[in-house]
Design a protein around this motif. Structure first.
Motif, short mmCIF file in Angstrom:
data_model
loop_
_atom_site.label_atom_id
_atom_site.label_comp_id
_atom_site.label_asym_id
_atom_site.label_seq_id
_atom_site.Cartn_x
_atom_site.Cartn_y
_atom_site.Cartn_z
N THR A 524 0.84 -1.18 0.16
CA THR A 524 0.07 0.05 -0.09
C THR A 524 0.96 1.21 0.14
O THR A 524 1.96 1.39 0.69
CB THR A 524 -1.01 -0.18 1.17
N VAL A 591 -2.80 -3.51 3.10
CA VAL A 591 -4.33 -3.39 2.81
C VAL A 591 -4.79 -3.77 1.51
O VAL A 591 -6.09 -3.95 1.36
CB VAL A 591 -4.77 -2.20 3.82
N VAL A 592 -3.85 -3.53 0.60
CA VAL A 592 -4.49 -3.69 -0.76
C VAL A 592 -4.58 -5.07 -1.13
O VAL A 592 -5.19 -5.42 -2.47
CB VAL A 592 -3.56 -2.82 -2.12
N SER A 594 -5.93 -8.93 -1.09
CA SER A 594 -7.24 -9.50 -0.59
C SER A 594 -7.42 -10.09 0.56
O SER A 594 -8.45 -10.21 1.14
CB SER A 594 -7.51 -10.65 -1.94
N LYS A 597 -7.68 -7.26 3.20
CA LYS A 597 -9.07 -6.81 3.06
C LYS A 597 -10.06 -7.57 3.75
O LYS A 597 -10.91 -6.98 4.41
CB LYS A 597 -9.36 -6.57 1.69
N SER A 598 -9.93 -8.97 3.64
CA SER A 598 -10.86 -9.78 4.05
C SER A 598 -10.73 -9.76 5.60
O SER A 598 -12.02 -9.79 6.24
CB SER A 598 -10.60 -11.39 3.51
N VAL A 600 -9.73 -7.48 7.53
CA VAL A 600 -10.44 -5.85 7.94
C VAL A 600 -11.76 -5.87 7.96
O VAL A 600 -12.43 -5.27 8.77
CB VAL A 600 -9.98 -4.74 7.19
N ARG A 601 -12.42 -6.51 6.96
CA ARG A 601 -13.96 -6.49 6.59
C ARG A 601 -14.39 -7.43 7.95
O ARG A 601 -15.53 -7.11 8.39
CB ARG A 601 -14.20 -7.20 5.37
#
Length: 630
Positions: A524, A591-592, A594, A597-598, A600-601
Motif C-alpha cells: 500500500t 491492505v491492498v 485480498s 482486505k478480508s 479488515v472486513r
C-alpha cells in the motif's frame, strides 16, 4: 516378540524376505528384495534409498489405483506375492529440490506430471498446454525435423489434455514452439517441463469425488482437491477451481464413516461437511501434508570434539527448498573461542549474503522460552538493519526465493496454532514441556523464514526493504506470542495472560498477511496507509468515549443484572475495538491485498455486531440517549 495364539489358531510359516515387483510411473518394472514384515512406509523408505530417491517419505505404493495404508504391512492389506505395485509420488512438497543434478527423481517427477497433464488431472490453459506439449515432443522425439514431422504426424492424444485436442490450430502452434527448442537436451527439457507444471495452481493436486448440501438442502456432486498448501473446491465436470482454502486456515478436520468435516475457524461461517466414500483417505492426505510442513525446519547442530585440532562441519539443508545453513565450530567454542556461520545456497557458489562473527540469532541454543525470545529478538534486530546487507547473486531466482519465504511463513502459522493449543488448555492441565516443544518448533520455522527473507531481499540489484520490514513484523509478533506464553506458563490461571496469548496469535496471523503481500509485491502507498491509520485512531477514540460513557451510566442503575449486562457489553466492545485497531496497524502496509482486505472486513463486521449488542443492552436499561449521543 511374544504372541498369544488361542486354540484353533492358524499359524502361517513363510519366508520373511521376498522379491517385490514395483512399477514406476514410466512403466519400468523393478524387482526389489524386501522384508515382508515391514510397513508400507518402511518398504518405500528402503526402496527409495536403493533407487537414490532423496525424499522417500513423499512417495507411497498403490494397488488397483488405490493408495495402500502406510502404517500396515502388505500382507495385512491382502497384497499377494504375485502382485505388482506402483510406486508414485503422493505428497508434492519438497520437489522443488529436484533439478538436473538428480536425473532419477527428475525423470520420475516428469513422468508423473506428464500423465497428470495429458489425462486432465492438472487443468491447463491453451498456452500452457501448447508449451508443455512442445517440450514433451522435444523430450520424446528430440529436435524438430521438417522432413519427418509433417502436419498430422503428431499424436495429439499423447501430448495434450482432452479439452485441447479438438483445437484445429493447436498442432501448428505446438510445432512452432517445438522448432524453438532445437538443441535443448532431454534433461533440460524435462526440467523445464516440471518447472511449468509447478507454476500451475493445481500442481500436485489429489482429487476426491464428494457430495455436499447446497442452499436448497440438496446434495450436489463436486471435487475436493488437496495440494501442498491448499484445499480446493472444484467443479466435478470441468475441474474448474471454485474456491481455495489455504492449509493455514484449517483448524480441525474429521472423518466419520462416509462423512468428512472441515473447520476453517473464523474464515468460514460454518463447518464444511461432505459425503464421500474416501473420508479416511482425505484425512490421511491432509495429515500427511501437515506432518511434512511441521517437520520442514532445519536444526543446525553444533558438534564439539575433544581434540582441539578437529573441526566439526554440520550441514542442515532446509527441506522446503535447496537453502542450506552451514555451521562450523571448533572445540575452542566452549570458552567463547572463534565460531562462524555462513548462509548460502546448496551447491556453494553465488551466496546472496554471509553473516560472520558469533553466528547471529541462529547461534543461540533454545533451552527455554527466555532463550527463544532472545534468539527471536536478535533475528528481529538483524531484519531491522537493511543497511548491513549487500545485494548479491544467487543460484535461485528472486521468485523462487520469495516462494521459499512464503512456505516458511505458512509453517509459522501452523506452528503458532500448535503453541496456542498448548497454552489454551484447562489451566490445571497445562504442560510446560509441551509448551516449550511447540515454541522450539515455531522458532525453527521463524529462523528459516528470517534466513530466507534476508537472502530474497538481497538477491536483486537493490535491497527489498518491504520484504525485510514484513519479516520483522512477523518476528515482532512472534516475540509477543512467546512473551505471553512465558507469562501463562508462570501463572496458567491468569485470564489476562490467556487473552494476551490469543491476541498475540492474531498478531502473528496479521503479520503473516503482511509478509504474503510483501512477497507478492502488493504494498500500500504511504498516503493510503496514513488514511487507514487515521480512520483507525478516530474509531478507537470514539469507541473509548462510548465505553467510558456506558460504564459511567451503568453505575447509575439500581438493577444489578442490567448493570452487569451493560458492563459486559461495553467490555466486549472495548476488546473488539482494540483488536481492530491492532489489526489496522499491522495490515496498513498490505491492505491492498485480498487477504488483508478480508481480515479488515471481518473485524469491521464483528465490531458492528458488538456495537449493536451494546445499544440493545442500553435500550433495555433505558440509557439509550447518553450512549447514542456518543
Amino acid at each position: 516378540q511374544y504372541y498369544d495364539p488361542t486354540s484353533g489358531s492358524t499359524i502361517q510359516y513363510k519366508k520373511k524376505h521376498r522379491p517385490l515387483k514395483i512399477s514406476l510411473v514410466d512403466g519400468t518394472v523393478k524387482t526389489v528384495l524386501i522384508d515382508d514384515s515391514l510397513t508400507v512406509s518402511e518398504i518405500v523408505d528402503v526402496v527409495g534409498k536403493k533407487m537414490g530417491i532423496n525424499n522417500p517419505e513423499e512417495f507411497s505404493l498403490m494397488a488397483n489405483n488405490k493408495w495402500l495404508k502406510a502404517g500396515q504391512a502388505l500382507h495385512e492389506q491382502g497384497i499377494t506375492d504375485a502382485e505388482t505395485l506402483v510406486l508414485k509420488k503422493k505428497f508434492f512438497f519438497n520437489d522443488a529440490n529436484i533439478d538436473r543434478s538428480d536425473p532419477v527423481q527428475l525423470h520420475l517427477l516428469f513422468s508423473q506430471c506428464k500423465d497428470a497433464i495429458v489425462n486432465g488431472t492438472y487443468p491447463t490453459q491453451r498456452n500452457e498446454a501448447k508449451d508443455l506439449a512442445s517440450l514433451q515432443c522435444q523430450i520424446e522425439q528430440q529436435d524438430f525435423n521438417s522432413s519427418r514431422h509433417k502436419p498430422g504426424s503428431i499424436k495429439l492424444g499423447d501430448i495434450l489434455p482432452p479439452e485441447h485436442r479438438k483445437d484445429k490450430e493447436i498442432e501448428r502452434d505446438v510445432s512452432t514452439e517445438w522448432r524453438k527448442l532445437v538443441g535443448m537436451t532431454e534433461v533440460n527439457a524435462k526440467f523445464r517441463y516440471v518447472q511449468l507444471c509447478r507454476s500451475l495452481k493445481t500442481y500436485g493436486i489429489t482429487s476426491f469425488r464428494v457430495r455436499f448440501k447446497n442452499k436448497k438442502k440438496k446434495f450436489e456432486p463436486m471435487l475436493i482437491g488437496v495440494t501442498r498448501d491448499s484445499i480446493l473446491k472444484m467443479d466435478d465436470k470441468t475441474n474448474e477451481v471454485k474456491q481455495t482454502y489455504p492449509l493455514t486456515h484449517l483448524r480441525r478436520w474429521a472423518a466419520s464413516g462416509k462423512t468428512f468435516t472441515l473447520d476453517f475457524g473464523d474464515y468460514e461461517d460454518d463447518y464444511f461437511i461432505v459425503e464421500t466414500e474416501e473420508a479416511d483417505n482425505i484425512s490421511q492426505l491432509i495429515a500427511g501434508y501437515i506432518d511434512i510442513i511441521l517437520k520442514a525446519r532445519s536444526d543446525a547442530t553444533t558438534l564439539v570434539e575433544d581434540d582441539d585440532s578437529n573441526v566439526a562441519d554440520v550441514m542442515s539443508v532446509a527441506p522446503i527448498r535447496a537453502m542450506a545453513t552451514r555451521v562450523q565450530t571448533s572445540a575452542t567454542s566452549r570458552t567463547g573461542g572463534a565460531q562462524r556461520a555462513t548462509m548460502g545456497m546448496a551447491g556453494g557458489a553465488g551466496q546472496a549474503m554471509s553473516i560472520s562473527g558469533a553466528g547471529g540469532a541462529q547461534s543461540i541454543v533454545i533451552t527455554d522460552l527466555k532463550s527463544a525470545m532472545r534468539a527471536n529478538k536478535m533475528l528481529g534486530d538483524e531484519l531491522g538493519r537493511p543497511g548491513d546487507m549487500q545485494p548479491g547473486s544467487t543460484l535461485m531466482s528472486a521468485s523462487q526465493l520469495k516462494e521459499q519465504v512464503q512456505t516458511h511463513g505458512n509453517a509459522i502459522q501452523l506452528n503458532a496454532d500448535q503453541l496456542l493449543n498448548q497454552g489454551l488448555v484447562d489451566p490445571n492441565d497445562l504442560n510446560k514441556a509441551g509448551l516449550l516443544n511447540a515454541a522450539k518448533k515455531l522458532m525453527g520455522s521463524v529462523m528459516q523464514m528470517g534466513a530466507s527473507a534476508k537472502m530474497a531481499a538481497a538477491s536483486g540489484k537493490e535491497i527489498d526493504e518491504n520484504l525485510l520490514k514484513s519479516a520483522k513484523a512477523v518476528s515482532d509478533a512472534i516475540q509477543r506470542l512467546l512473551n505471553a506464553s512465558e507469562n501463562l506458563a508462570g501463572n496458567p490461571h491468569n485470564p489476562g495472560f490467556r487473552d494476551a496469548m490469543q491476541q498475540a496469535r492474531d498478531d502473528v496471523l496479521h503479520a503473516g498477511h503482511y509478509l504474503d503481500a510483501a512477497v507478492a509485491g502488493e504494498m500500500t502507498d504511504l498516503a493510503s496507509q496514513e488514511l487507514l491509520l487515521a480512520c483507525s485512531r478516530s474509531l478507537a477514540a470514539a469507541i473509548a468515549d462510548m465505553v467510558g460513557t456506558t460504564q459511567s451510566s451503568a453505575k447509575t442503575l439500581t438493577d444489578g443484572q442490567q448493570m452487569k449486562s451493560l458492563l459486559n457489553a461495553s467490555k466486549s466492545l472495548k476488546k473488539n475495538g482494540e483488536s481492530a485497531a491492532n489489526a489496522a496497524t499491522a495490515l496498513a502496509p498490505a491492505v491492498v491485498s485480498s487477504d488483508a482486505k478480508s481480515v479488515v472486513r471481518q473485524l469491521t463486521a464483528a465490531l458492528d455486531q458488538e456495537l449493536n449488542q451494546l445499544l440493545a443492552a442500553a435500550k433495555r436499561t433505558g440509557l439509550t440517549q447518553p450512549v447514542l449521543c456518543v
